[in-house]
Design a protein around this motif. Structure first.
Motif, short mmCIF file in Angstrom:
data_model
loop_
_atom_site.label_atom_id
_atom_site.label_comp_id
_atom_site.label_asym_id
_atom_site.label_seq_id
_atom_site.Cartn_x
_atom_site.Cartn_y
_atom_site.Cartn_z
N GLN A 170 0.75 -1.24 0.14
CA GLN A 170 -0.07 0.02 0.03
C GLN A 170 0.84 1.24 0.09
N GLU A 171 1.87 1.21 0.85
CA GLU A 171 2.68 2.54 1.06
C GLU A 171 4.03 2.84 0.04
N ARG A 172 4.47 1.37 -0.61
CA ARG A 172 5.69 1.64 -1.42
C ARG A 172 5.26 1.08 -2.74
N GLY A 173 3.95 0.45 -2.88
CA GLY A 173 3.53 0.26 -4.45
C GLY A 173 4.32 -1.25 -4.88
N ILE A 174 4.74 -1.70 -3.95
CA ILE A 174 5.52 -2.97 -4.59
C ILE A 174 4.15 -4.06 -4.97
N ASP A 175 4.41 -4.90 -6.02
CA ASP A 175 3.30 -5.70 -6.44
C ASP A 175 3.08 -6.69 -5.23
N THR A 176 1.89 -7.08 -4.99
CA THR A 176 1.40 -7.98 -3.92
C THR A 176 1.96 -9.18 -4.12
N ALA A 177 2.69 -9.82 -5.27
CA ALA A 177 3.13 -11.01 -5.40
C ALA A 177 4.54 -10.83 -4.74
N TYR A 178 5.05 -9.78 -4.30
CA TYR A 178 6.50 -9.54 -3.81
C TYR A 178 6.36 -8.97 -2.43
N ALA A 179 5.22 -8.60 -2.05
CA ALA A 179 4.98 -8.13 -0.86
C ALA A 179 5.58 -8.80 0.43
N GLY A 180 5.57 -10.05 0.48
CA GLY A 180 6.03 -10.95 1.41
C GLY A 180 7.47 -10.82 1.51
N LEU A 181 8.42 -10.22 0.52
CA LEU A 181 9.57 -10.12 0.84
C LEU A 181 10.14 -9.37 2.05
N GLY A 182 9.49 -8.52 2.63
CA GLY A 182 9.70 -7.66 3.73
C GLY A 182 9.68 -8.54 5.14
N TYR A 183 8.68 -9.56 5.09
CA TYR A 183 8.65 -10.71 6.18
C TYR A 183 10.01 -11.76 6.09
N ALA A 184 10.25 -11.99 4.27
CA ALA A 184 11.36 -12.92 4.43
C ALA A 184 12.59 -12.22 4.91
N ALA A 185 12.81 -10.98 4.65
CA ALA A 185 14.17 -10.40 4.89
C ALA A 185 14.15 -10.39 6.39
N PHE A 186 13.11 -10.16 6.98
CA PHE A 186 12.96 -10.11 8.66
C PHE A 186 13.46 -11.41 9.20
N ALA A 187 12.54 -12.50 8.75
CA ALA A 187 12.71 -13.77 9.02
C ALA A 187 14.09 -14.43 8.66
N LEU A 188 14.82 -14.02 7.74
CA LEU A 188 16.07 -14.50 7.48
C LEU A 188 17.07 -13.99 8.42
N THR A 189 17.29 -12.57 8.68
CA THR A 189 17.91 -12.28 9.58
C THR A 189 17.80 -12.70 11.10
N MET A 190 16.50 -12.76 11.58
CA MET A 190 16.20 -13.27 12.56
C MET A 190 16.53 -14.69 12.75
N THR A 191 16.55 -15.54 12.01
CA THR A 191 17.10 -16.75 12.03
C THR A 191 18.58 -16.99 12.17
N VAL A 192 19.21 -16.32 11.36
CA VAL A 192 20.90 -16.21 11.26
C VAL A 192 21.30 -15.71 12.64
#
Length: 194
Positions: free
Chosen positions: A47-69
């Motif tokens: 909604q705020e950055r206009g990323i395609d909804t198919a890629y909107a989950g990348l934010g959580y993926a980036a969060f989860a990756l560094t959280m896991t590491v």
């Protein structure tokens, strides 16, 4: 685990107080930030950055990756930095990441922000659990469930609280407020001196 029919000598529910309440409040904030990343990062990016909804989950993926590491390397990080620095630097890193994710003009920087949020949050709660085991205000067998309840209340109630704040203002404002709370966690780490 108690055998069937046995009576527990401890209370079924205990209200945290003193340092345990302080630690529980810090856990609540960190879990609140995790809940924000889990439930609102995709909405924010779409909604705020206009990323395609198919890629909107990348934010959580980036969060989860560094959280896991961060969690997998947490013992080494805590040994190297010390518990207090993990909370202070972790809180500041998480706050900076959430500020970046929220106020950066494009989604690529927002992904970096979510990655910093995950890295910063990754070892704060484990260090806080260790701290609650060392306190003497409440028995450990009562204190650990008390802060666990407070912490998970943050991850459960967090998305609704953020939605409520966003409804009255904006999602950016809600995330900015969450970043300020993470700075408070960093200050709390200095006060706690684990």
């Amino acid at each position: 685990m108690l055998p069937y029919g046995s009576e527990s000598s401890g209370p079924a529910f205990a209200i945290p107080h003193g340092i345990v309440l302080f630690i529980g409040g810090m856990c609540f904030i960190v879990f609140l930030a995790e809940g924000a990343a889990l439930d609102w990062s995709a909405v924010f990016l779409a909604q705020e950055r206009g990323i395609d909804t198919a890629y909107a989950g990348l934010g959580y993926a980036a969060f989860a990756l560094t959280m896991t590491v961060g969690r997998l390397t947490g013992d080494r990080i805590v040994r190297h930095l010390g518990a207090t620095r993990v909370i202070v630097f972790g809180g500041l890193t998480a706050a900076a990441g959430l500020f970046l994710a929220t106020f950066a003009p494009n989604w690529e920087f927002a992904l970096v922000g979510y990655a910093l949020l995950g890295a910063g949050c990754s070892n704060i709660v484990p260090v806080l659990y260790t701290a609650v085991g060392k306190q003497t205000v409440m028995p450990e067998s009562v204190a650990v469930p008390a802060i666990t309840t407070l912490g998970y209340a943050g991850i459960l109630a967090g998305p609704a609280v953020i939605g409520f704040i966003a409804h009255g203002s904006s999602l950016s404002f809600a995330f900015g407020l969450m970043a300020v709370l993470l700075v408070a966690v960093a200050i709390g780490g200095k006060v706690l001196k684990v």
